[in-house]
Design an enzyme around this catalytic site. Structure first.
Site, PDB file in Angstrom:
ATOM      1  N   SER A  31      72.313   8.346 -31.836  1.00 26.01           N
ATOM      2  CA  SER A  31      72.774   7.058 -31.300  1.00 26.01           C
ATOM      3  C   SER A  31      72.522   6.930 -29.798  1.00 26.01           C
ATOM      4  O   SER A  31      72.297   5.820 -29.308  1.00 26.01           O
ATOM      5  CB  SER A  31      74.264   6.870 -31.612  1.00 26.01           C
ATOM      6  OG  SER A  31      75.015   7.942 -31.085  1.00 26.01           O
ATOM      7  N   THR A  32      72.566   8.036 -29.051  1.00 27.13           N
ATOM      8  CA  THR A  32      72.289   7.954 -27.606  1.00 27.13           C
ATOM      9  C   THR A  32      70.813   7.644 -27.384  1.00 27.13           C
ATOM     10  O   THR A  32      70.455   6.808 -26.543  1.00 27.13           O
ATOM     11  CB  THR A  32      72.683   9.279 -26.906  1.00 27.13           C
ATOM     12  OG1 THR A  32      73.926   9.739 -27.447  1.00 27.13           O
ATOM     13  CG2 THR A  32      72.825   9.092 -25.403  1.00 27.13           C
ATOM     14  N   ASP A  84      66.244  13.666 -25.438  1.00 30.83           N
ATOM     15  CA  ASP A  84      66.925  13.880 -26.718  1.00 30.83           C
ATOM     16  C   ASP A  84      68.439  13.926 -26.489  1.00 30.83           C
ATOM     17  O   ASP A  84      68.898  14.107 -25.348  1.00 30.83           O
ATOM     18  CB  ASP A  84      66.420  15.209 -27.324  1.00 30.83           C
ATOM     19  CG  ASP A  84      66.576  15.271 -28.831  1.00 30.83           C
ATOM     20  OD1 ASP A  84      67.246  14.396 -29.407  1.00 30.83           O
ATOM     21  OD2 ASP A  84      66.022  16.218 -29.432  1.00 30.83           O
ATOM     22  N   ALA A  86      72.423  15.488 -27.954  1.00 28.39           N
ATOM     23  CA  ALA A  86      72.974  16.786 -28.366  1.00 28.39           C
ATOM     24  C   ALA A  86      74.376  16.572 -28.926  1.00 28.39           C
ATOM     25  O   ALA A  86      75.035  15.587 -28.603  1.00 28.39           O
ATOM     26  CB  ALA A  86      73.035  17.749 -27.181  1.00 28.39           C
ATOM     27  N   GLU A 106      63.047  17.605 -34.071  1.00 26.38           N
ATOM     28  CA  GLU A 106      63.472  17.531 -32.665  1.00 26.38           C
ATOM     29  C   GLU A 106      63.029  18.798 -31.928  1.00 26.38           C
ATOM     30  O   GLU A 106      62.490  18.728 -30.821  1.00 26.38           O
ATOM     31  CB  GLU A 106      64.990  17.403 -32.564  1.00 26.38           C
ATOM     32  CG  GLU A 106      65.510  16.040 -32.988  1.00 26.38           C
ATOM     33  CD  GLU A 106      67.026  15.976 -33.081  1.00 26.38           C
ATOM     34  OE1 GLU A 106      67.548  14.873 -33.035  1.00 26.38           O
ATOM     35  OE2 GLU A 106      67.681  17.031 -33.217  1.00 26.38           O
ATOM     36  N   LYS A 124      80.421  15.597 -25.163  1.00 27.22           N
ATOM     37  CA  LYS A 124      79.517  16.635 -25.688  1.00 27.22           C
ATOM     38  C   LYS A 124      79.556  17.933 -24.863  1.00 27.22           C
ATOM     39  O   LYS A 124      79.046  18.958 -25.306  1.00 27.22           O
ATOM     40  CB  LYS A 124      78.079  16.113 -25.724  1.00 27.22           C
ATOM     41  CG  LYS A 124      77.892  14.809 -26.493  1.00 27.22           C
ATOM     42  CD  LYS A 124      78.256  14.973 -27.942  1.00 27.22           C
ATOM     43  CE  LYS A 124      78.068  13.716 -28.767  1.00 27.22           C
ATOM     44  NZ  LYS A 124      76.723  13.240 -28.875  1.00 27.22           N
TER      45      LYS A 124
HETATM   46  C1  5RP Z   1      70.263  14.663 -34.404  1.00 27.38           C
HETATM   47  C2  5RP Z   1      70.744  15.229 -33.128  1.00 27.38           C
HETATM   48  C3  5RP Z   1      71.293  14.291 -32.128  1.00 27.38           C
HETATM   49  O1  5RP Z   1      70.621  14.458 -30.932  1.00 27.38           O
HETATM   50  C4  5RP Z   1      72.740  14.584 -31.948  1.00 27.38           C
HETATM   51  O2  5RP Z   1      73.367  14.503 -33.209  1.00 27.38           O
HETATM   52  C5  5RP Z   1      73.408  13.622 -30.973  1.00 27.38           C
HETATM   53  O3  5RP Z   1      73.613  12.390 -31.574  1.00 27.38           O
HETATM   54  P1  5RP Z   1      74.331  11.184 -30.868  1.00 27.38           P
HETATM   55  O4  5RP Z   1      73.475  10.762 -29.725  1.00 27.38           O
HETATM   56  O5  5RP Z   1      74.401  10.147 -31.980  1.00 27.38           O
HETATM   57  O6  5RP Z   1      75.705  11.605 -30.441  1.00 27.38           O
HETATM   58  O7  5RP Z   1      70.681  16.405 -32.878  1.00 27.38           O
HETATM   59  O8  5RP Z   1      69.760  15.644 -35.261  1.00 27.38           O
END
Ligand code: 5RP
Length: 234
Positions: A31-32, A84, A86, A106, A124
């Protein structure tokens, strides 16, 4: 908009400032990153010339919707920056990833990049990895055997499900979400897991990033490897 979403959006916008004409960008998942894709799409519409390499089918679809030109690793393995998300970030910037089930692609895209930038909301950042169950991608064949061998490492693995059926990754594999009491030695754990037959990849990303953009309550912080105790960089 919820505070956390707002923080994710700000992190995406901050990361897009690093993108320059001519770059090949590794596009993470989650989502980020979706906010990043929106901000990147706006810059592309304004004339920025880049190519993206998506790390999941979902990111590929969203990137296309935002008009971001794409390429793939068969055309080039030279990625200037990967950006990316996390699920957990430890004080030394070790990452736990795979909450969205895209960890293998990824990791392949992220290791191919000259630089990996992580974008995240403040929730996070953790003092120790492992509160979030560690995603481990495994082959469907004999996954029960793989699961038992993983469980012997003092964890409780759970087969990820979607609508009562096993969740299937973009690579056609299963995901075991592995709850450890805590993850004190991520590299050692990663290596132990990789030795188990049937394990494709783990969501532990060790020594892969030196820069993390964290946004908490609208405040942007850059965490870097040298001050990876959670101090502000600048
Ligand atoms: C997907 C991932 C994402 O980077 C991780 O889950 C973070 O997600 P979000 O930005 O929705 O909190 O590793 O496999």
């Amino acid at each position: 908009m919820l505070n956390k979403d707002n923080d994710k959006q700000l992190a995406g916008k901050e990361a897009v400032k690093l993108v320059k004409d001519g770059m090949t960008i590794g596009l993470g998942s989650g989502s980020t990153v979706n906010w990043l894709l929106q901000a990147l799409g706006e810059r592309v519409q304004a004339g920025l010339q880049i190519k993206g390499i998506p790390s999941s089918r979902k990111t590929e679809r969203l990137a296309k919707e935002h008009g971001i030109p794409l390429t793939d690793l068969s055309e080039t393995t030279q990625i200037d920056i990967a950006i990316d998300g996390a699920d957990e970030i430890s004080p030394d910037l070790t990452l736990l990833k795979g909450g969205g089930g895209s960890l293998v692609r990824e990791k392949i895209v992220d290791v191919a990049a000259n630089e990996l930038i992580i974008i995240a909301d403040g929730s996070k950042v953790v003092s120790q990895l492992g509160e979030f169950p560690l995603p481990v991608e495994v082959l469907p064949f004999g996954w029960e055997v793989t699961e038992a061998n993983i469980a012997a490492l003092d964890c409780t693995p759970t087969l990820r499900k979607e609508k009562n059926s096993p969740f299937i990754s973009d690579n056609g594999n299963y995901i075991l979400d592995c709850k450890f009491p805590s993850i004190k030695q991520p590299r050692e754990l990663h290596e132990q897991l990789k030795l188990i037959v049937g394990v494709v990849e783990t969501g532990l990303f060790c020594d892969m990033t030196e820069k993390v953009i964290v946004v908490k309550n609208g405040q942007i912080e850059w965490l870097t490897k040298k001050d990876a105790r959670g101090n502000k960089n600048e």
